[in-house]
Design an enzyme around this catalytic site. Structure first.
Site, short mmCIF file in Angstrom:
data_model
loop_
_atom_site.label_atom_id
_atom_site.label_comp_id
_atom_site.label_asym_id
_atom_site.label_seq_id
_atom_site.Cartn_x
_atom_site.Cartn_y
_atom_site.Cartn_z
N HIS A 9 12.29 1.65 -0.16
CA HIS A 9 12.45 0.89 -1.40
C HIS A 9 13.78 1.23 -2.08
O HIS A 9 14.72 1.62 -1.42
CB HIS A 9 11.24 1.10 -2.31
N GLU A 23 7.75 5.12 -6.35
CA GLU A 23 7.95 5.50 -4.95
C GLU A 23 9.43 5.67 -4.61
O GLU A 23 9.82 6.61 -3.92
CB GLU A 23 7.31 4.48 -4.02
N HIS A 78 8.24 7.26 2.90
CA HIS A 78 7.51 6.47 1.91
C HIS A 78 6.44 7.32 1.23
O HIS A 78 6.15 8.44 1.65
CB HIS A 78 6.83 5.27 2.59
N GLU A 144 4.19 8.48 5.41
CA GLU A 144 3.59 8.15 4.10
C GLU A 144 3.16 9.47 3.47
O GLU A 144 2.13 10.04 3.82
CB GLU A 144 2.40 7.22 4.27
#
Length: 225
Positions: A9, A23, A78, A144
């Site tokens: 992102h 995030e 992430h 993640e």
């Protein structure tokens, strides 16, 4: 070895959010620390990041950049989100790959090393048809690192120590996958009562030799150099 680091992102795309965190900021903090460690501690590591600041970068730009650079490994970083109840760490490789692929081997290595240090529940190794995994020409893994909308996981994300440990876990895995070699490190020279008894690379070895000889010396000196 060329390692491409992809903080998920950024810019106009904040990613998941929860508990006062976004995030895009957590992923950048982890990636920048991974980059620092690799460059400072490993002799044969070369890195590139999809972004080093809070800017918008498309998925296509990320994979095109990694492919044109000729990266040996692509690591996309992430954090997760669900409904505030899910928690833990998981990672992904492209769903079209077999469990016997080099990428799957790298996933097993990185997964194991990250779990050792990040203090998160182990949610396992998974596969998905994500763009950054599908469109990369080199082994690629997406991690993640906890659920940003879970109170326990997000509390860890706010800790500089957790960022450090999570980055270290990634680095340790990357180093094993790519056979990275550590830079020459300083030795701890131990002298007892004026005579040098050894030189050690690890702090634990220094503490062990001091402890085992505790009753046999009056003075001890540790010199790092």
């Amino acid at each position: 070895m060329k390692i491409y680091l992809d903080p998920g992102h950024g810019g106009s795309d904040p990613g998941a959010a929860g508990n006062g965190l976004q995030e895009k900021n957590v992923t950048l903090a982890i990636a920048l620390r991974i980059n620092d460690i690799l460059l400072k501690e490993y002799a044969n590591a070369e890195t590139r990041l999809s972004r080093m600041t809070d800017k918008t970068v498309s998925l296509q730009e990320r994979t095109d950049d990694a492919n044109s650079w000729g990266a040996d490994l692509f690591v996309s970083i992430h954090t997760n989100a669900f409904d505030g109840t899910a928690y833990g760490y998981e990672d992904y490789i492209y769903s079209g790959l077999s469990d016997e692929s080099v990428t799957a081997l790298y996933q097993r290595i990185i997964h194991q090393e990250v779990i050792k240090l990040n203090g998160l529940r182990d949610r396992g190794m998974k596969k998905a048809n994500f763009h950054v995994l599908r469109e990369t020409a080199m082994p690629a893994i997406l991690t993640e690192n906890g659920f940003i909308d879970h109170a326990g996981d997000s509390a860890k994300m706010k800790s500089a120590a957790w960022i450090e440990q999570t980055a270290r876990g990634h680095v340790n895995g990357i180093a094993v996958c790519l056979g990275l070699t550590k830079n020459d490190t300083s030795l701890y020279k131990v002298t007892m009562d004026g005579g040098q008894i050894g030189a050690y690379q690890e702090k634990d070895d220094v503490l062990n030799v001091i402890s085992s000889n505790w009753d046999s010396f009056q003075t001890a000196e540790i010199v790092k150099g």
